[in-house]
Design a protein around this motif. Sequence first.
Motif, PDB file in Angstrom:
ATOM      1  N   GLY A 138     -18.513  45.307  -8.552  1.00 50.53           N
ATOM      2  CA  GLY A 138     -17.083  45.085  -8.653  1.00 50.53           C
ATOM      3  C   GLY A 138     -16.510  45.623  -9.949  1.00 50.53           C
ATOM      4  N   LYS A 139     -17.223  45.445 -11.055  1.00 52.46           N
ATOM      5  CA  LYS A 139     -16.761  45.965 -12.348  1.00 52.46           C
ATOM      6  C   LYS A 139     -16.674  47.484 -12.317  1.00 52.46           C
ATOM      7  CE  LYS A 139     -18.645  42.214 -15.189  1.00 52.46           C
ATOM      8  NZ  LYS A 139     -19.639  41.869 -16.244  1.00 52.46           N
ATOM      9  N   ILE A 140     -17.684  48.107 -11.727  1.00 54.21           N
ATOM     10  CA  ILE A 140     -17.697  49.572 -11.647  1.00 54.21           C
ATOM     11  C   ILE A 140     -16.524  50.062 -10.800  1.00 54.21           C
ATOM     12  CG2 ILE A 140     -19.001  51.568 -10.814  1.00 54.21           C
ATOM     13  CD1 ILE A 140     -21.562  49.873 -11.404  1.00 54.21           C
ATOM     14  N   ASP A 141     -16.297  49.400  -9.664  1.00 53.87           N
ATOM     15  CA  ASP A 141     -15.196  49.794  -8.782  1.00 53.87           C
ATOM     16  C   ASP A 141     -13.854  49.688  -9.496  1.00 53.87           C
ATOM     17  OD1 ASP A 141     -13.841  50.321  -6.184  1.00 53.87           O
ATOM     18  OD2 ASP A 141     -13.232  48.233  -6.391  1.00 53.87           O
ATOM     19  N   HIS A 142     -13.664  48.637 -10.283  1.00 54.19           N
ATOM     20  CA  HIS A 142     -12.398  48.470 -10.999  1.00 54.19           C
ATOM     21  C   HIS A 142     -12.197  49.581 -12.031  1.00 54.19           C
ATOM     22  CE1 HIS A 142     -10.660  44.855  -9.349  1.00 54.19           C
ATOM     23  NE2 HIS A 142     -11.843  44.261  -9.361  1.00 54.19           N
ATOM     24  N   ARG A 143     -13.283  50.056 -12.626  1.00 52.58           N
ATOM     25  CA  ARG A 143     -13.140  51.163 -13.587  1.00 52.58           C
ATOM     26  C   ARG A 143     -12.742  52.446 -12.854  1.00 52.58           C
ATOM     27  NH1 ARG A 143     -18.018  49.293 -16.045  1.00 52.58           N
ATOM     28  NH2 ARG A 143     -17.531  47.792 -17.682  1.00 52.58           N
ATOM     29  N   PHE A 144     -13.329  52.670 -11.679  1.00 53.53           N
ATOM     30  CA  PHE A 144     -12.931  53.830 -10.881  1.00 53.53           C
ATOM     31  C   PHE A 144     -11.433  53.756 -10.583  1.00 53.53           C
ATOM     32  CE2 PHE A 144     -17.339  54.703 -10.257  1.00 53.53           C
ATOM     33  CZ  PHE A 144     -17.441  55.987  -9.755  1.00 53.53           C
ATOM     34  N   ARG A 145     -10.978  52.593 -10.145  1.00 56.75           N
ATOM     35  CA  ARG A 145      -9.562  52.433  -9.831  1.00 56.75           C
ATOM     36  C   ARG A 145      -8.704  52.630 -11.080  1.00 56.75           C
ATOM     37  NH1 ARG A 145      -9.307  46.968  -6.066  1.00 56.75           N
ATOM     38  NH2 ARG A 145     -11.351  47.243  -5.051  1.00 56.75           N
ATOM     39  N   GLY A 146      -9.208  52.160 -12.221  1.00 60.40           N
ATOM     40  CA  GLY A 146      -8.461  52.307 -13.465  1.00 60.40           C
ATOM     41  C   GLY A 146      -8.236  53.757 -13.839  1.00 60.40           C
ATOM     42  N   VAL A 147      -9.257  54.595 -13.597  1.00 59.87           N
ATOM     43  CA  VAL A 147      -9.115  56.022 -13.903  1.00 59.87           C
ATOM     44  C   VAL A 147      -8.067  56.649 -12.978  1.00 59.87           C
ATOM     45  CG1 VAL A 147     -10.299  58.261 -13.948  1.00 59.87           C
ATOM     46  CG2 VAL A 147     -11.463  56.225 -14.802  1.00 59.87           C
ATOM     47  N   VAL A 148      -8.088  56.250 -11.702  1.00 58.82           N
ATOM     48  CA  VAL A 148      -7.077  56.752 -10.761  1.00 58.82           C
ATOM     49  C   VAL A 148      -5.687  56.313 -11.207  1.00 58.82           C
ATOM     50  CG1 VAL A 148      -6.257  56.742  -8.370  1.00 58.82           C
ATOM     51  CG2 VAL A 148      -8.721  56.757  -8.845  1.00 58.82           C
ATOM     52  N   GLU A 149      -5.563  55.052 -11.600  1.00 54.37           N
ATOM     53  CA  GLU A 149      -4.262  54.543 -12.071  1.00 54.37           C
ATOM     54  C   GLU A 149      -3.774  55.307 -13.301  1.00 54.37           C
ATOM     55  OE1 GLU A 149      -5.215  50.479 -12.671  1.00 54.37           O
ATOM     56  OE2 GLU A 149      -5.052  49.941 -10.537  1.00 54.37           O
ATOM     57  N   ASP A 150      -4.710  55.649 -14.204  1.00 52.43           N
ATOM     58  CA  ASP A 150      -4.331  56.446 -15.377  1.00 52.43           C
ATOM     59  C   ASP A 150      -3.807  57.809 -14.955  1.00 52.43           C
ATOM     60  OD1 ASP A 150      -5.140  54.377 -16.995  1.00 52.43           O
ATOM     61  OD2 ASP A 150      -7.056  55.290 -17.561  1.00 52.43           O
ATOM     62  N   GLY A 151      -4.446  58.393 -13.941  1.00 50.77           N
ATOM     63  CA  GLY A 151      -4.003  59.700 -13.454  1.00 50.77           C
ATOM     64  C   GLY A 151      -2.632  59.646 -12.821  1.00 50.77           C
ATOM     65  N   ILE A 152      -2.352  58.554 -12.103  1.00 52.51           N
ATOM     66  CA  ILE A 152      -1.020  58.388 -11.517  1.00 52.51           C
ATOM     67  C   ILE A 152       0.018  58.252 -12.633  1.00 52.51           C
ATOM     68  CG2 ILE A 152       0.433  56.860 -10.122  1.00 52.51           C
ATOM     69  CD1 ILE A 152      -2.135  56.131  -8.537  1.00 52.51           C
ATOM     70  N   ALA A 153      -0.345  57.488 -13.670  1.00 51.80           N
ATOM     71  CA  ALA A 153       0.581  57.262 -14.783  1.00 51.80           C
ATOM     72  C   ALA A 153       0.879  58.537 -15.559  1.00 51.80           C
ATOM     73  CB  ALA A 153       0.015  56.197 -15.717  1.00 51.80           C
ATOM     74  N   ASP A 154      -0.139  59.406 -15.725  1.00 46.29           N
ATOM     75  CA  ASP A 154       0.106  60.627 -16.518  1.00 46.29           C
ATOM     76  C   ASP A 154       0.540  61.811 -15.652  1.00 46.29           C
ATOM     77  OD1 ASP A 154      -2.208  61.944 -15.449  1.00 46.29           O
ATOM     78  OD2 ASP A 154      -3.481  61.180 -17.052  1.00 46.29           O
ATOM     79  N   GLY A 155       0.638  61.591 -14.335  1.00 43.07           N
ATOM     80  CA  GLY A 155       1.135  62.631 -13.445  1.00 43.07           C
ATOM     81  C   GLY A 155       0.095  63.596 -12.933  1.00 43.07           C
ATOM     82  N   SER A 156      -1.177  63.428 -13.319  1.00 43.89           N
ATOM     83  CA  SER A 156      -2.216  64.358 -12.848  1.00 43.89           C
ATOM     84  C   SER A 156      -2.708  64.008 -11.448  1.00 43.89           C
ATOM     85  CB  SER A 156      -3.391  64.371 -13.833  1.00 43.89           C
ATOM     86  OG  SER A 156      -3.984  63.086 -13.950  1.00 43.89           O
ATOM     87  N   ILE A 157      -2.422  62.794 -10.984  1.00 43.90           N
ATOM     88  CA  ILE A 157      -2.766  62.356  -9.629  1.00 43.90           C
ATOM     89  C   ILE A 157      -1.483  61.865  -8.978  1.00 43.90           C
ATOM     90  CG2 ILE A 157      -4.047  60.662  -8.249  1.00 43.90           C
ATOM     91  CD1 ILE A 157      -6.187  60.646 -10.413  1.00 43.90           C
ATOM     92  N   ARG A 158      -1.222  62.324  -7.765  1.00 43.88           N
ATOM     93  CA  ARG A 158       0.019  61.923  -7.091  1.00 43.88           C
ATOM     94  C   ARG A 158      -0.036  60.438  -6.764  1.00 43.88           C
ATOM     95  NH1 ARG A 158      -0.644  61.186  -1.697  1.00 43.88           N
ATOM     96  NH2 ARG A 158      -2.423  62.152  -0.662  1.00 43.88           N
ATOM     97  N   PRO A 159       1.103  59.805  -6.570  1.00 41.09           N
ATOM     98  CA  PRO A 159       1.133  58.386  -6.226  1.00 41.09           C
ATOM     99  C   PRO A 159       0.299  58.093  -4.976  1.00 41.09           C
ATOM    100  CG  PRO A 159       3.319  59.125  -6.827  1.00 41.09           C
ATOM    101  CD  PRO A 159       2.461  60.358  -6.762  1.00 41.09           C
ATOM    102  N   CYS A 160      -0.576  57.130  -5.080  1.00 37.50           N
ATOM    103  CA  CYS A 160      -1.483  56.802  -3.987  1.00 37.50           C
ATOM    104  C   CYS A 160      -2.034  55.403  -4.226  1.00 37.50           C
ATOM    105  CB  CYS A 160      -2.616  57.823  -3.889  1.00 37.50           C
ATOM    106  SG  CYS A 160      -3.603  57.930  -5.407  1.00 37.50           S
ATOM    107  N   ASP A 161      -2.847  54.925  -3.311  1.00 32.93           N
ATOM    108  CA  ASP A 161      -3.493  53.621  -3.454  1.00 32.93           C
ATOM    109  C   ASP A 161      -4.807  53.822  -4.204  1.00 32.93           C
ATOM    110  OD1 ASP A 161      -4.979  51.264  -3.138  1.00 32.93           O
ATOM    111  OD2 ASP A 161      -4.044  50.815  -1.214  1.00 32.93           O
ATOM    112  N   PRO A 162      -4.925  53.390  -5.450  1.00 34.51           N
ATOM    113  CA  PRO A 162      -6.152  53.603  -6.233  1.00 34.51           C
ATOM    114  C   PRO A 162      -7.399  53.039  -5.567  1.00 34.51           C
ATOM    115  CG  PRO A 162      -4.371  52.889  -7.656  1.00 34.51           C
ATOM    116  CD  PRO A 162      -3.883  52.724  -6.255  1.00 34.51           C
ATOM    117  N   LYS A 163      -7.245  51.928  -4.878  1.00 34.53           N
ATOM    118  CA  LYS A 163      -8.395  51.316  -4.199  1.00 34.53           C
ATOM    119  C   LYS A 163      -8.936  52.235  -3.114  1.00 34.53           C
ATOM    120  CE  LYS A 163      -9.689  47.225  -1.480  1.00 34.53           C
ATOM    121  NZ  LYS A 163      -9.218  45.907  -0.958  1.00 34.53           N
TER     122      LYS A 163
END
Length: 224
Positions: A138-163
Amino acid sequence: MTTVSLSPWKTREERERDREVKREAVLRAAARAFNEQGFHRTSLDEVAERLNVSKPTIYYYVKNKDEILFECVRIGLERLDAASRATHAGGGTGLDRLIALWTEYARIVTEDFGRCLILVGEDPLPAETRRELRALKGKIDHRFRGVVEDGIADGSIRPCDPKLVAFAGAGALSWIARWYDPKGPLDVDAVARQIIDVLVRGIASPRKDEGGTRPATRRRGRGG
C-alpha cells in the motif's frame, strides 16, 4: 603497529557476514524454485538439493517454507519501496520520475525476488503475515500515485485518475515477470522502454491537428 590475529577461527562479524551470505543463497534458490514450479509444489528437500546441502542445513538459516516465502516477497517489496522513495524524492517532472520509476519496476520484477513477488506473492501465507506485506504494498502504491499527482500538477501528465494510472502501469509491467526471457533478443530495459512508451503515448496515431495523420475511418452506408 598492526596486530595480525593468528586465530584460525573467524571473528563474530565474519561469522555473521558469512551466515547472511548463505541465508541469501537459501532464499534465492528457493525463490527460483517457487518461480519455476510454484510454492506448494516446491519442497525444502529440493531447495537443499539445489544448494548441495542437507535439509537440516536449511533449517539453520530459516524456520520453515512459509518464512522463506515471506522473506522472498519482502525483499522484492523492499526493493520496490527503495526505488519508489528515491524516485519520489528525485528531480525532474512528474512524468520524468514516473518513467524512471516504471523502468526500475521492470528491472526488479525480472530479478529472482521480484519475480517471486509477482508469480507467487503473499497469498499462500497466513493472514497476519499477508497483512504485513500488503501494508508495504500500500505504501508503494501511494508513492506511485503521488508521482502521477505531481505530474498532473506540473502539467507533464494530463488530468487523469492517479489510482488507475498507477494500477495500469503496475499491471502491464508486472506481466513482464511472467513471459520475459533474458536469453531473448531484447534486454529488460528495451522491453520496458517499449511498454512504457505505449503507456505514456497510447497506441493511436496522432490526429491531424497534432502534427500527424490518423487512419481514415470508412463510413459505411446502409448497404454495408
